[in-house]
Design an enzyme around this catalytic site. Structure first.
Site, PDB file in Angstrom:
ATOM      1  N   GLY A 267      32.798  52.418  32.855  1.00  0.00           N
ATOM      2  CA  GLY A 267      32.628  52.447  34.310  1.00  0.00           C
ATOM      3  C   GLY A 267      33.131  53.719  34.953  1.00  0.00           C
TER       4      GLY A 267
ATOM      5  N   GLY B 134      37.485  54.770  37.412  1.00  0.00           N
ATOM      6  CA  GLY B 134      37.002  55.175  36.100  1.00  0.00           C
ATOM      7  C   GLY B 134      36.781  56.663  36.006  1.00  0.00           C
TER       8      GLY B 134
ATOM      9  CB  SER C 268      41.619  43.288  41.158  1.00  0.00           C
ATOM     10  OG  SER C 268      41.730  43.113  42.569  1.00  0.00           O
TER      11      SER C 268
ATOM     12  CE1 TYR D  33      36.072  42.467  41.506  1.00  0.00           C
ATOM     13  CE2 TYR D  33      37.988  41.760  42.768  1.00  0.00           C
ATOM     14  CZ  TYR D  33      37.348  42.706  41.997  1.00  0.00           C
ATOM     15  OH  TYR D  33      37.987  43.894  41.692  1.00  0.00           O
TER      16      TYR D  33
END
Length: 291
Positions: free
Chosen positions: A22, A28, A150, A163
């Site tokens: 990514g 990334g 996250s 998510y």
């Protein structure tokens, strides 16, 4: 910089090699540049190499070389081919940074279970695909398996059910895997960014007016959430380069922590959950986001 090694000489098998997923933008991209600056042989992968212009520009500006390759984390054949090609070309893999992922905003009544599965495929099963392919080679080098999760992997957030579920799953999986991997010489860490100043709204495909109009009984809550997130929250976002510093800590520290937040804000935010035995502190905080 190349899209694939082109030199005819034998590569230096002593150089530490890291594969990062990514890397087209955000953390990334920043991590790939930082790793290359730190003299890691850096395999920067992305699903669509046609989107590598920003990566190539950043590498040129930094004066570093990247080996840019295609890798789609949800395609097991693509993952296997990418890892195999790195081993064929360089003979070793010392670290993997699972960074590829996709944002998602929605709520259960307004979306299909198939939508949720898609979020899980990218953000959870994609991590497992890459990690599984890499582990035999990381065992061989005593390497490191690093995954960008996250703060949403610690605290569930309104309209981020799918998510956060995927990120919770990653956190639980890696926390469970860590002692097993350590027993065979592989270090496991997770990186927990808060808000990062990337193209948040564009990345999640959020047409704000249309989303609120389609939210039905959730419209008021959705409006409050978006106002709070796009306004107050993202105004204080850290840079991708700042977040990438935590990745480099996990990559280079002698004994990195399992869980690393990328900012003081992220440390404070996740600390709310980690010290919240009955859940009232978290729900009191996030409930205010939608009212």
């Amino acid at each position: 910089m190349s899209t694939h090694p082109t030199t005819a000489t034998t590569p230096d098998s002593s150089l530490r090699t890291v594969l990062i997923t990514g890397t087209s933008s955000g953390i990334g991209l920043a991590a790939a540049i930082a790793a290359a600056r730190a003299r890691w042989r850096t395999i920067a992968t992305l699903r669509d190499t046609g989107r590598a212009d920003a990566l190539r520009k950043a590498a040129a500006e930094a004066g570093v070389e990247l080996d840019i390759r295609q890798l789609d984390v949800v395609d097991e054949e693509s993952v296997a081919a990418a890892v195999a090609s790195v081993i064929a070309d360089y003979g070793r893999l010392d670290a993997v940074v699972n960074n590829a992922g996709a944002g998602h905003v929605g709520t259960l009544e307004l979306e299909s279970v198939a939508d949720v599965r898609e979020v899980m495929d990218v953000n959870f099963f994609g991590v497992l695909n890459v990690s599984k392919a890499a582990l035999p080679h990381l065992r061989a080098t005593g390497g490191r398996l690093i995954t960008v999760t996250s703060v949403g992997g610690v605290i569930g957030q309104p309209f981020n059910e799918a998510y956060c579920a995927a990120k919770f799953a990653v956190e639980g999986y890696m926390e469970s895997l860590a002692p097993v991997a350590a027993a065979v010489g592989v270090g496991v860490s997770v990186i927990e960014p808060g808000a990062v100043a990337t193209e948040f709204v564009n990345n999640i495909g959020l047409d704000i007016d249309a989303r609120i109009a389609a939210a039905g009984p959730y419209a008021d809550a959705m409006r409050h959430y978006i106002d709070r997130t796009v306004g107050q929250f993202l105004d204080g976002a850290q840079t991708p380069a700042g977040a990438a510093e935590a990745v480099m800590e996990a990559l280079t520290a002698e004994e990195p922590a399992f869980r690393i937040q990328t900012s003081e804000w992220a440390r404070g935010f996740t600390g709310t959950k980690l010290a919240d035995r009955d859940g009232s502190a978290v729900l009191g905080m996030t409930g205010a986001w939608v009212s």
